[in-house]
Design an enzyme around this catalytic site. Sequence first.
Site, PDB file in Angstrom:
ATOM      1  N   GLU A   1      20.441 -49.547  49.511  1.00  0.00           N
ATOM      2  CA  GLU A   1      20.715 -48.116  49.353  1.00  0.00           C
ATOM      3  C   GLU A   1      21.613 -47.927  48.140  1.00  0.00           C
ATOM      4  OE1 GLU A   1      21.163 -44.409  49.090  1.00  0.00           O
ATOM      5  OE2 GLU A   1      19.776 -45.127  50.643  1.00  0.00           O
TER       6      GLU A   1
ATOM      7  N   MET B   1      23.947 -43.332  49.094  1.00  0.00           N
ATOM      8  CA  MET B   1      23.921 -42.139  49.931  1.00  0.00           C
ATOM      9  C   MET B   1      23.671 -42.572  51.373  1.00  0.00           C
ATOM     10  SD  MET B   1      21.804 -38.619  49.206  1.00  0.00           S
ATOM     11  CE  MET B   1      22.433 -38.425  47.529  1.00  0.00           C
TER      12      MET B   1
ATOM     13  N   GLY C   1      22.878 -42.745  54.958  1.00  0.00           N
ATOM     14  CA  GLY C   1      22.231 -41.795  55.854  1.00  0.00           C
ATOM     15  C   GLY C   1      21.062 -41.075  55.222  1.00  0.00           C
ATOM     16  N   GLY C   2      20.947 -41.120  53.888  1.00  0.00           N
ATOM     17  CA  GLY C   2      19.821 -40.504  53.211  1.00  0.00           C
ATOM     18  C   GLY C   2      20.070 -39.079  52.753  1.00  0.00           C
ATOM     19  N   THR C   3      19.057 -38.511  52.113  1.00  0.00           N
ATOM     20  CA  THR C   3      19.146 -37.167  51.543  1.00  0.00           C
ATOM     21  C   THR C   3      19.439 -36.122  52.599  1.00  0.00           C
ATOM     22  OG1 THR C   3      17.633 -37.750  49.746  1.00  0.00           O
ATOM     23  CG2 THR C   3      17.868 -35.417  50.250  1.00  0.00           C
ATOM     24  N   CYS C   4      18.746 -36.203  53.730  1.00  0.00           N
ATOM     25  CA  CYS C   4      18.896 -35.184  54.771  1.00  0.00           C
ATOM     26  C   CYS C   4      20.351 -35.044  55.200  1.00  0.00           C
ATOM     27  CB  CYS C   4      18.016 -35.540  55.980  1.00  0.00           C
ATOM     28  SG  CYS C   4      18.270 -34.460  57.404  1.00  0.00           S
TER      29      CYS C   4
ATOM     30  N   HIS D   1      13.630 -15.553  82.344  1.00  0.00           N
ATOM     31  CA  HIS D   1      14.022 -14.265  81.765  1.00  0.00           C
ATOM     32  C   HIS D   1      15.539 -14.150  81.822  1.00  0.00           C
ATOM     33  CE1 HIS D   1      14.081  -9.880  81.136  1.00  0.00           C
ATOM     34  NE2 HIS D   1      14.952  -9.837  82.139  1.00  0.00           N
TER      35      HIS D   1
END
Length: 462
Positions: free
Chosen positions: A40, A43, A45-48, A446
């Site tokens: 990696e 970043m 955890g990644g872009t998200c 409801h």
Amino acid sequence: MIGSEGAVEDADLLVIGGGKAGKTLAMDTARAGRRVVMVERGMIGGTCVNVACIPTKALVTSARLARRAAAARSLGLNLDKPEVDPRLLRSHKEGVVSEMVDLNHRQFLDSGMDLVLGEARFVAERTVEIRLNDGGRRVVRGADVVINTGTVPYLPPVPGLAEAGVLNSETIQRLDRLPERLVVIGGGYVGLEFAHMFAAFGSHVTVIDHSPALLPQEDPDVTEVLAECLRQDGVEMVGGVTVKEVAREEDGIRLLLGDGRSLIADDVLAATGRSPVTAELGLDAAGVRTDERGFIRVDDRLATDAPHTWAVGDVAGSPQFTHVSLDDYRVVKENIAGGTRSTSRRLVPWNLFTDPELARVGLTEKQARATGRNIRVARLPVKAIPRARTLRDTRGVWKAVVDRDTEEILGVALLGPESSEVLTVVQTAMWAGMPYTALRDGLIAHPTMAEGLNALFASWTD
């Protein structure tokens, strides 16, 4: 064992890029006792987690609260006019991100994977050289390799755009002030979410898009209602024009439009799509081919042209949603083990987190008619749903398309409060092959927004 300088290390699985698909596969495989190396760039955890879904939805939450607070009197509350503090906004967003980054990092380490921070470049099939962030290099060869490098914001080649210092979907999140005048180039879901968000924060927002209609791939009877909601909330829509030139001047950034008009803004957001991160990967050495836009070419099993080499997520040209990337993980995990799982015929939902939000799955009316099916269309104003009235949030419309002969649900578009949550109810019915009558006649609590499905599937327009 870490190899010495220049020696090739072998791994059962080599993952390049720690996005949703890659990181989930890496952790699963490592927990199963296999040797896993995940590279990696930094970043975690990644872009998200870092710059996309999570931080932007954290800011959407703030924007919605600001809009609700401004309308508090309709709910019987006397509140002072809300004050938006950009420093607190940024602190809120960064706090959410930091918590999730820390959680991801702990999960990575606990899984037993070898997390390597650095830049990977292929030097042979299934083999990369890694320039480590803290110096030195490693060479790793995987029995299987998964590429998950994602995408970055695309800046169109408009004269003066780059020189004017415009923002993209990542840099706008780092602003420590609120622009009085914000121009958004691009009317897709990223541009619209930021436009609506900053309008709630008090900016005067103008959206410019080359298409005359908002979200032209969607049915116009839905997008016209969305466009009216945006206008009511202070977002000016300028469609059917292009930006010809951009220049930074003393009083702001000036945009010259294709129809001769010009606009002046304090900041400009370019929300014009994303480009794949493939140029520096050395894919030729790996035998991996890309398409004309640079996305990695894969088949419906997510296999590339090279043996035992896979691509997942945005970089593989998959729909750019984290939930699709997670499904890519399921596909590749099964196929590495010798399975035949495919990406074909996936029922992909998507949500636009404006306020109200638009949730979509399946076919639009236009798409359904193009198939030649004998269809029925149902349409329900959100104000007909009791829960929406209790929320004092009655803007929007729900729409459904069904096959008249089989009673199969072909698709829905839900524009209204909490639509992203209700969408899963319809999607589950579509997975199960249930007829629309199951939702029309089902006993639903409801007052909930999902209860509106009873009325929707009894509200035929033809």
